[in-house]
Design a protein around this motif. Structure first.
Motif, PDB file in Angstrom:
ATOM      1  N   VAL A  70       0.811  -1.288  -0.248  1.00 45.85           N
ATOM      2  CA  VAL A  70       0.026   0.055   0.088  1.00 45.85           C
ATOM      3  C   VAL A  70       0.834   1.186  -0.111  1.00 45.85           C
ATOM      4  O   VAL A  70       0.691   2.282  -0.807  1.00 45.85           O
ATOM      5  N   THR A  71       2.001   1.150   0.889  1.00 41.86           N
ATOM      6  CA  THR A  71       2.887   2.640   0.962  1.00 41.86           C
ATOM      7  C   THR A  71       3.448   2.844  -0.328  1.00 41.86           C
ATOM      8  O   THR A  71       3.622   3.960  -0.780  1.00 41.86           O
ATOM      9  N   VAL A  72       4.256   1.718  -0.732  1.00 40.99           N
ATOM     10  CA  VAL A  72       5.211   1.904  -1.959  1.00 40.99           C
ATOM     11  C   VAL A  72       4.078   2.519  -3.198  1.00 40.99           C
ATOM     12  O   VAL A  72       4.258   3.295  -4.188  1.00 40.99           O
ATOM     13  N   SER A  73       2.824   1.622  -3.184  1.00 37.11           N
ATOM     14  CA  SER A  73       2.136   2.312  -4.563  1.00 37.11           C
ATOM     15  C   SER A  73       1.591   3.514  -4.267  1.00 37.11           C
ATOM     16  O   SER A  73       1.519   4.345  -5.236  1.00 37.11           O
ATOM     17  N   ALA A  74       1.206   4.021  -3.062  1.00 35.57           N
ATOM     18  CA  ALA A  74       0.855   5.451  -2.902  1.00 35.57           C
ATOM     19  C   ALA A  74       2.037   6.197  -3.005  1.00 35.57           C
ATOM     20  O   ALA A  74       1.828   7.521  -3.790  1.00 35.57           O
ATOM     21  N   LEU A  75       3.367   5.786  -2.717  1.00 37.27           N
ATOM     22  CA  LEU A  75       4.392   6.643  -2.891  1.00 37.27           C
ATOM     23  C   LEU A  75       4.648   6.713  -4.728  1.00 37.27           C
ATOM     24  O   LEU A  75       5.130   7.865  -5.109  1.00 37.27           O
ATOM     25  N   GLY A  76       4.527   5.837  -5.357  1.00 34.40           N
ATOM     26  CA  GLY A  76       4.574   5.731  -6.835  1.00 34.40           C
ATOM     27  C   GLY A  76       3.692   6.458  -7.414  1.00 34.40           C
ATOM     28  O   GLY A  76       4.084   7.339  -8.373  1.00 34.40           O
ATOM     29  N   ASP A  77       2.467   6.878  -6.998  1.00 30.77           N
ATOM     30  CA  ASP A  77       1.490   7.768  -7.487  1.00 30.77           C
ATOM     31  C   ASP A  77       1.933   9.153  -7.172  1.00 30.77           C
ATOM     32  O   ASP A  77       1.735   9.931  -8.268  1.00 30.77           O
ATOM     33  N   ARG A  78       2.647   9.297  -6.160  1.00 30.02           N
ATOM     34  CA  ARG A  78       3.079  10.872  -5.923  1.00 30.02           C
ATOM     35  C   ARG A  78       4.525  11.037  -6.622  1.00 30.02           C
ATOM     36  O   ARG A  78       4.738  12.068  -7.329  1.00 30.02           O
ATOM     37  N   TRP A  79       5.315  10.191  -6.486  1.00 31.71           N
ATOM     38  CA  TRP A  79       6.714  10.497  -6.723  1.00 31.71           C
ATOM     39  C   TRP A  79       7.233  10.320  -8.273  1.00 31.71           C
ATOM     40  O   TRP A  79       7.980  10.789  -8.836  1.00 31.71           O
ATOM     41  N   GLY A  80       6.397   9.184  -8.509  1.00 25.91           N
ATOM     42  CA  GLY A  80       6.631   8.770 -10.056  1.00 25.91           C
ATOM     43  C   GLY A  80       6.563   7.203 -10.083  1.00 25.91           C
ATOM     44  O   GLY A  80       7.415   6.692  -9.379  1.00 25.91           O
ATOM     45  N   ARG A  81       5.894   6.610 -11.017  1.00 28.64           N
ATOM     46  CA  ARG A  81       5.780   5.346 -10.794  1.00 28.64           C
ATOM     47  C   ARG A  81       7.010   4.575 -11.657  1.00 28.64           C
ATOM     48  O   ARG A  81       7.486   3.613 -11.279  1.00 28.64           O
ATOM     49  N   ARG A  82       7.511   5.161 -12.791  1.00 27.49           N
ATOM     50  CA  ARG A  82       8.803   4.857 -13.175  1.00 27.49           C
ATOM     51  C   ARG A  82       9.801   4.853 -12.279  1.00 27.49           C
ATOM     52  O   ARG A  82      10.639   3.843 -11.988  1.00 27.49           O
ATOM     53  N   LYS A  83      10.069   5.962 -11.542  1.00 27.78           N
ATOM     54  CA  LYS A  83      11.094   5.960 -10.553  1.00 27.78           C
ATOM     55  C   LYS A  83      11.061   4.763  -9.466  1.00 27.78           C
ATOM     56  O   LYS A  83      11.867   4.306  -8.933  1.00 27.78           O
ATOM     57  N   MET A  84       9.810   4.718  -9.116  1.00 25.90           N
ATOM     58  CA  MET A  84       9.533   3.553  -8.237  1.00 25.90           C
ATOM     59  C   MET A  84      10.139   2.200  -8.659  1.00 25.90           C
ATOM     60  O   MET A  84      10.430   1.433  -8.052  1.00 25.90           O
ATOM     61  N   LEU A  85       9.849   1.911  -9.982  1.00 25.50           N
ATOM     62  CA  LEU A  85       9.929   0.870 -10.614  1.00 25.50           C
ATOM     63  C   LEU A  85      11.446   0.541 -10.564  1.00 25.50           C
ATOM     64  O   LEU A  85      12.129  -0.607 -10.232  1.00 25.50           O
ATOM     65  N   ILE A  86      11.986   1.658 -11.187  1.00 22.43           N
ATOM     66  CA  ILE A  86      13.460   1.553 -11.526  1.00 22.43           C
ATOM     67  C   ILE A  86      14.267   1.315  -9.938  1.00 22.43           C
ATOM     68  O   ILE A  86      15.110   0.747  -9.996  1.00 22.43           O
ATOM     69  N   SER A  87      13.906   1.970  -9.035  1.00 25.08           N
ATOM     70  CA  SER A  87      14.487   1.808  -7.772  1.00 25.08           C
ATOM     71  C   SER A  87      14.163   0.504  -7.154  1.00 25.08           C
ATOM     72  O   SER A  87      15.152  -0.302  -6.518  1.00 25.08           O
TER      73      SER A  87
END
Length: 500
Positions: A70-87
């Motif tokens: 839940v947390t990383v999905s919400a962070l991805g919505d805000r920070w950027g989903r590609r950034k979250m995925l590459i990280s």
């Protein structure tokens, strides 16, 4: 509207190339979840963990994933989903490399938890990015079918690849195989994947973050250990924490998780399908793997190969499911897939005794075919959510799969264990507790007993096979009920090819 770099009008070639990156990364993460089961004996021989440490080696990954989805999905919505995925790719690869320096159980447990964090960053990001990459509903349904096929293929290939690697290398190879693929995924992702995010995410809910992490970890831990006091305390804590979290999400304008998505009957139907199939599949795959090795005498590699009919059925049906839904309706395919999978489980119960691999192969093929048609579940879930809420929808679906797997092993696994014990008569002089603990323990006790243990081994194998059949019946009943519920919840006129 979701912000999408280079606009939402990406070229067709780039969209499908991006899907290839997302699908291959998902394939590897799912493989890693199953490959450990094959590597555990070699890990145990090298690191000598005690029973509790061995348990945490298995649990650390799922606890990290479930707690952080839940947390990383919400962070991805805000920070950027590609950034979250590459990280996530980078963390998954780095943790896999660090396994080389793991010299004790504690180090491996910590690395398994880090892999879980990486997995939590990758899995929902792949799903939410498909929602924003493919704005055309027809294309999106096809893309999700391919995505689902890769997940099924990864689950099947994990044990096979693990068996091949362990025959030639040490157990470290089961982790190091991730590294080159993750390196390629980072490069391809940077080149091909556009950035997307929610342009109006609102204020970050710090308290909701803590409640979701603590509540989900407590829930998964409690389900895994429901037989002891600590497990019941964890379940009670989870009820309080998650109840508070849900109430908070329902009363906030900008919730961490959009619980209100369940107001859509089709979204609820897709979630029910994901949860129930995961419950049934997790228990049955675990029991069948044990049956093949401990009753039939197959090696881990032979077992992995003989589990392939499931992947074959899913791999063929998943990409075809959207076209089938366009012809006969999404509701028919979604509910029908549950019933076909249920028929596969029922084969295990009605097959003539003694159970043979022919009946098992048919059961696995039917289950895979049913699972393949459930690619529609992902399409229904994502179609029922707006693009800016794609992260929440992905988190809910992935949480359903993760929680379903845990519940399946705990509930249906406990049913199998209880039936197995009820069919045993432990001879005098034999260690009753060890014999009743598991089939593996019973066979070990029989080997130590020498010639007098042959009857115990035969009885234990027969009891386990019968428990497998009974669990198959329970899985079939669960999927039948789920099929009826999904048919009732899914709107008759639901179309996955129309814009919403």
């Amino acid at each position: 509207m979701t912000q999408l770099q280079d606009s939402g009008l990406l070229s067709r070639r780039r969209r499908w190339a991006a899907l290839a990156v997302l699908s291959v990364s998902l394939l590897l993460v799912v493989m890693d979840m199953t490959i450990l089961n094959v590597a555990l004996p070699a890990i145990s021989e090298d690191l000598r963990p005690d029973a509790i440490e061995l348990l945490w080696m298995v649990d650390a990954y799922s606890l990290a994933v479930s707690g952080l989805l839940v947390t990383v999905s919400a962070l991805g919505d805000r920070w950027g989903r590609r950034k979250m995925l590459i990280s996530g790719f980078a963390l998954f690869g780095a943790a896999s490399v660090a396994v080389v320096w793991a010299r004790d159980p504690a180090a491996l447990i910590a690395l398994r938890a880090l892999l879980g964090v990486g997995g939590a960053m990758i899995m929902p990001s792949t799903l939410s990015m498909i929602r924003t990459l493919f704005t055309d509903p027809r294309e999106r349904a096809t893309a999700l079918g391919i995505w689902s096929a890769m997940a099924a293929l990864g689950a099947a290939l994990g044990p096979i690849l693990g068996g091949l690697l362990l025959e030639a290398f040490s157990w470290h190879a089961a982790f190091l195989v991730n590294v080159p693929v993750m390196a390629l995924a980072i490069v391809a992702g940077l080149m091909l994947l556009p950035e997307s995010r929610n342009p109006n995410p609102g204020r970050w809910d710090a308290l909701g973050t803590l409640l979701s992490i603590a509540g989900m970890v407590a829930l998964v831990y409690g389900v895994k250990h429901a037989g002891d006091v600590g497990g019941w305390v964890a379940l009670a804590s989870a009820a309080v924490l998650l109840g508070w979290f849900v109430r908070r999400c329902l009363t906030r304008k900008d919730p961490l998780l959009e619980i209100r998505l369940f107001g859509s009957p089709s979204f609820s139907a897709g979630t029910v399908a994901a949860l129930t199939t995961s419950i049934a599949m997790a228990a049955m795959m675990l029991l069948l793997a044990q049956w093949m090795q401990l009753v039939q005498g197959y090696s881990p590699l032979e077992t992995g190969v003989r589990m392939l009919p499931t992947a074959l059925g899913a791999f063929v049906l998943s990409p075809l499911a959207p076209a089938l839904a366009a012809r006969i309706g999404a509701r028919t395919v979604l509910a029908g897939g549950l019933l076909v999978a249920g028929a596969g489980f029922l084969v295990l119960f009605v097959a003539p005794s003694p159970l043979g691999y022919g009946a098992v192969a048919l059961a696995l093929l039917l289950v895979g075919a049913g699972m393949g048609s459930l690619a529609i579940a992902s399409a229904v879930i994502m179609a029922g959510s707006p693009p800016e809420k794609a992260g929440s929808a992905a988190a809910i679906e992935e949480t359903s799969y993760e929680l379903g797997g845990t519940l399946g092993v705990a509930v249906l696994g406990s049913l199998a264990t209880a039936f197995y014990r009820s069919r045993l008569t432990v001879p005098e002089g034999m260690p009753a507790q060890a014999v009743e603990e598991s089939l593996g323990s019973a066979l070990e006790a029989a080997r130590e007993a020498g010639a007098t243990g042959a009857e115990l081994a035969r009885q234990a194998q027969t009891a386990f096979t019968e428990s497998l059949a009974v669990t198959g019946a329970a899985g079939a009943a669960l999927l039948l009920v789920a099929g009826v519920a999904v048919w009732w919840l899914t709107p008759r006129a639901l179309s996955l090819t129309e814009h919403r």
